[in-house]
Structure formats: C-alpha cells, structure tokens
Design a protein around this motif. Sequence first.
Motif, PDB file in Angstrom:
ATOM      1  N   VAL A  18       0.841  -1.204   0.000  1.00  0.00           N
ATOM      2  CA  VAL A  18       0.000   0.000   0.000  1.00  0.00           C
ATOM      3  C   VAL A  18       0.877   1.256   0.000  1.00  0.00           C
ATOM      4  CG1 VAL A  18      -1.782   1.285   1.219  1.00  0.00           C
ATOM      5  CG2 VAL A  18      -1.862  -1.220   1.178  1.00  0.00           C
ATOM      6  N   GLY A  19       1.993   1.196   0.744  1.00  0.00           N
ATOM      7  CA  GLY A  19       2.898   2.342   0.800  1.00  0.00           C
ATOM      8  C   GLY A  19       3.443   2.702  -0.571  1.00  0.00           C
ATOM      9  N   ILE A  20       3.848   1.698  -1.337  1.00  0.00           N
ATOM     10  CA  ILE A  20       4.372   1.931  -2.692  1.00  0.00           C
ATOM     11  C   ILE A  20       3.302   2.570  -3.578  1.00  0.00           C
ATOM     12  CG2 ILE A  20       5.155   0.770  -4.793  1.00  0.00           C
ATOM     13  CD1 ILE A  20       6.611  -1.243  -2.986  1.00  0.00           C
ATOM     14  N   VAL A  21       2.073   2.088  -3.475  1.00  0.00           N
ATOM     15  CA  VAL A  21       0.979   2.646  -4.272  1.00  0.00           C
ATOM     16  C   VAL A  21       0.785   4.142  -3.968  1.00  0.00           C
ATOM     17  CG1 VAL A  21      -1.522   2.592  -4.690  1.00  0.00           C
ATOM     18  CG2 VAL A  21      -0.237   0.447  -4.513  1.00  0.00           C
ATOM     19  N   GLU A  59      -0.169  12.466   0.976  1.00  0.00           N
ATOM     20  CA  GLU A  59      -0.201  11.150   0.336  1.00  0.00           C
ATOM     21  C   GLU A  59       1.197  10.516   0.331  1.00  0.00           C
ATOM     22  OE1 GLU A  59      -2.422   9.361  -3.652  1.00  0.00           O
ATOM     23  OE2 GLU A  59      -1.981  11.506  -3.497  1.00  0.00           O
ATOM     24  N   ILE A  60       2.210  11.315  -0.006  1.00  0.00           N
ATOM     25  CA  ILE A  60       3.587  10.814  -0.012  1.00  0.00           C
ATOM     26  C   ILE A  60       4.042  10.466   1.409  1.00  0.00           C
ATOM     27  CG2 ILE A  60       5.988  11.402  -0.517  1.00  0.00           C
ATOM     28  CD1 ILE A  60       4.945  13.233  -2.745  1.00  0.00           C
ATOM     29  N   LEU A  61       3.697  11.329   2.371  1.00  0.00           N
ATOM     30  CA  LEU A  61       4.100  11.115   3.771  1.00  0.00           C
ATOM     31  C   LEU A  61       3.511   9.819   4.319  1.00  0.00           C
ATOM     32  CD1 LEU A  61       5.473  12.245   6.341  1.00  0.00           C
ATOM     33  CD2 LEU A  61       3.296  13.378   6.869  1.00  0.00           C
ATOM     34  N   ALA A  78      -5.069   6.398   9.556  1.00  0.00           N
ATOM     35  CA  ALA A  78      -5.066   7.732   8.934  1.00  0.00           C
ATOM     36  C   ALA A  78      -5.224   7.618   7.416  1.00  0.00           C
ATOM     37  CB  ALA A  78      -3.766   8.459   9.280  1.00  0.00           C
ATOM     38  N   THR A  79      -4.603   6.596   6.820  1.00  0.00           N
ATOM     39  CA  THR A  79      -4.687   6.404   5.370  1.00  0.00           C
ATOM     40  C   THR A  79      -6.091   5.982   4.954  1.00  0.00           C
ATOM     41  OG1 THR A  79      -2.363   5.704   5.424  1.00  0.00           O
ATOM     42  CG2 THR A  79      -3.581   5.299   3.398  1.00  0.00           C
ATOM     43  N   ILE A  80      -6.746   5.186   5.795  1.00  0.00           N
ATOM     44  CA  ILE A  80      -8.144   4.816   5.520  1.00  0.00           C
ATOM     45  C   ILE A  80      -9.013   6.068   5.468  1.00  0.00           C
ATOM     46  CG2 ILE A  80     -10.192   3.676   6.474  1.00  0.00           C
ATOM     47  CD1 ILE A  80      -8.297   1.537   7.625  1.00  0.00           C
ATOM     48  N   CYS A  81      -8.818   6.948   6.424  1.00  0.00           N
ATOM     49  CA  CYS A  81      -9.594   8.201   6.456  1.00  0.00           C
ATOM     50  C   CYS A  81      -9.355   9.019   5.192  1.00  0.00           C
ATOM     51  CB  CYS A  81      -9.226   9.030   7.689  1.00  0.00           C
ATOM     52  SG  CYS A  81      -9.675   8.251   9.259  1.00  0.00           S
ATOM     53  N   ILE A 122     -10.185  -2.314  -2.425  1.00  0.00           N
ATOM     54  CA  ILE A 122      -9.079  -3.242  -2.127  1.00  0.00           C
ATOM     55  C   ILE A 122      -8.071  -2.599  -1.181  1.00  0.00           C
ATOM     56  CG2 ILE A 122      -7.080  -4.418  -3.120  1.00  0.00           C
ATOM     57  CD1 ILE A 122      -8.785  -4.929  -5.632  1.00  0.00           C
ATOM     58  N   LEU A 123      -7.717  -1.346  -1.441  1.00  0.00           N
ATOM     59  CA  LEU A 123      -6.762  -0.644  -0.581  1.00  0.00           C
ATOM     60  C   LEU A 123      -7.305  -0.479   0.837  1.00  0.00           C
ATOM     61  CD1 LEU A 123      -5.450   2.128  -3.009  1.00  0.00           C
ATOM     62  CD2 LEU A 123      -4.166   0.166  -2.140  1.00  0.00           C
TER      63      LEU A 123
END
Length: 310
Positions: A18-21, A59-61, A78-81, A122-123
């Motif tokens: 997920v991080g790479i995406v 997004e990059i962070l 946090a990424t889900i939000c 999916i993410l």
Amino acid sequence: MLLEMKKIGIPRILSIIVGIVFIFSGLVKLLDVSAFQNLIIQYGLSFFQYLAPLIILLEILLGLALLLGIYQRITAIATICLLLVFTGAYTYGYLVYAVEDCGCFGNLVKSTPAITYTRNVILIVLLVMIAFLDKTIINSVPQWKVIIMLAIMIPSIFASGMTFRIKRNHNDSHPFEGMNISETPLKKIIGTDDKSKLVLFMSYQCQHCWNSIENYKAYVENGFVDTALCYALCSTTQSGTDSIALLFKESYPEVNSQEIIRDSVAFVEATPTAFFIEDNRVTKIVMGGLPSPFLLFKGKKQIKHLLKMR
C-alpha cells in the motif's frame, strides 16, 4: 511460533504494498500540481484547489510511513480516512459533474469508475487488515528512517510549489474580458483580424474538454463564429504524441488541435477555457466547460441572419 511470525509478517508485507501505491500516486501528481488543481476544480470543489500541494504531500508522507513501517497501525487508520475522503470527492465529481477519470495517478494511468472504486475498496480492505493484525509496539523511530523521510519530503515540499498556480474561482470575471486582443498575450498566439473567433484551450487528459468538443464544432457549423481555434495544453512538445492525444485526433480528425506548452499560457487557469472574440475584442470567456452555442448565444444566429438580409 510460525503462526506468530506470519501474523507479524502479513501486515508488514501489506504495508509495503500500500505504501508503494501511495508514494507512486503522490510523486506522479507532484510532477504537475497545476493539473491536479484542475482536476479538483473539475470535481466541482474549486475552493479545495488551494490544498492540492498539501494533499499530495500528505499522500507521499503516509506512503513513506507505511513503506518504512513507522507507527504502522496509526498510519493505516489515517490512510483509511484519507482514502474515504478521496472516494467521497470522486463520487461527488462523478455523479454531479460526470468526471470519470479519478486522476489518482496523474496522466500516467487512466481509470474508469469501476477500476477506481474497485482499487479503493481493495486498498481499504488491506489497510483494515494492517490495522487489526499489526501488534508491534514502537517506542521510537530509528534515525535511519527519519533521514529517509526527510530526504524525500524536503525536496517534495519544494517541488510542490514549482507547478502550483493560483487559480481564481470560475465565477470571477477574467481580466482579459472586454480587452482588445493587442493588449493581451492572445495576440502572439492568434494574431489580429476582423473575424469573430472562438479560441478553445483544452487538455487531452481532461474529461470536460472531450465533452465540449461537439459544442466547439457547432459554433462554426451554425455560423455563431467565423473561425474556431483549438489549442491543446501539454507539458512538453512530445505530449501531443502520447496515446491519449492520438486517440483524440483519431476521434476528432476534423478538429485541428495545435499543441502548446502549458507554462507559455499562464493566463489559462483551467481546462477547458474558451475565449470569444469579435472585432479584435474579448467579448466573453467561459471556463470549465463549453456550453452549446444555442444556449450561450440564444437568438444570435437569427439576429445576424436578419442583418444580412437588410
């Protein structure tokens, strides 16, 4: 013991994926923040265009934090939000403004609504798995991870400002409106003569630009203007030969779209932007979508026909 190792390993692997995406998505948009601003405007969320650099940097962070395993569980939540916000914004733009390509990966990867929703679901599922399966407790972040974060984020912060452009709200009047062509940069592009013109600035990657082309053709075909000119904004002179540009030219062979470097026409703040010119004067400017001539200039054709009869 093996089961415990699997429990530790699975969230780490998912976090890297997920991080790479997210890093890829952010870095691609970082190449042209102005294009991402245009996308936000096309979503009908003009005010949030000013947050474009911050959204990309966030997004990059988050992508880096997931890739490096920094506070994995908190970062996943946090990424889900953030993903839910992205999905909500896309849904609004798709339902209200017919924006089909989410622009998640800039101009490199095109997405249909089905692909966009499937990818986001999916993410989100992967991030939920990370949040629930990750049991690691981190009291401090290793120095080498901090160095990597700073080495990528500091240049990204500077890069985000290089292609950021302050764009006015579409409801504001454009400064060229009412001006003589000779007083504007348009003179260098289209010259001056007595013909009435429609000058359209568009982008091959812009959904609203494609939707405006049939209306663009109707202006000349029905006598609303003498000449129609179409300029495609590109990042480089080679941009006009990519697959999307070739598809546009195959779909509309009658439209002579001339490529022009985006930075050379800084007065074009959103695509599409249409300039209407009569007697070498800019009489009207329309941004964000070109309406039908029968709606924009209702009755004009009939008036011109009566004048010619006299």
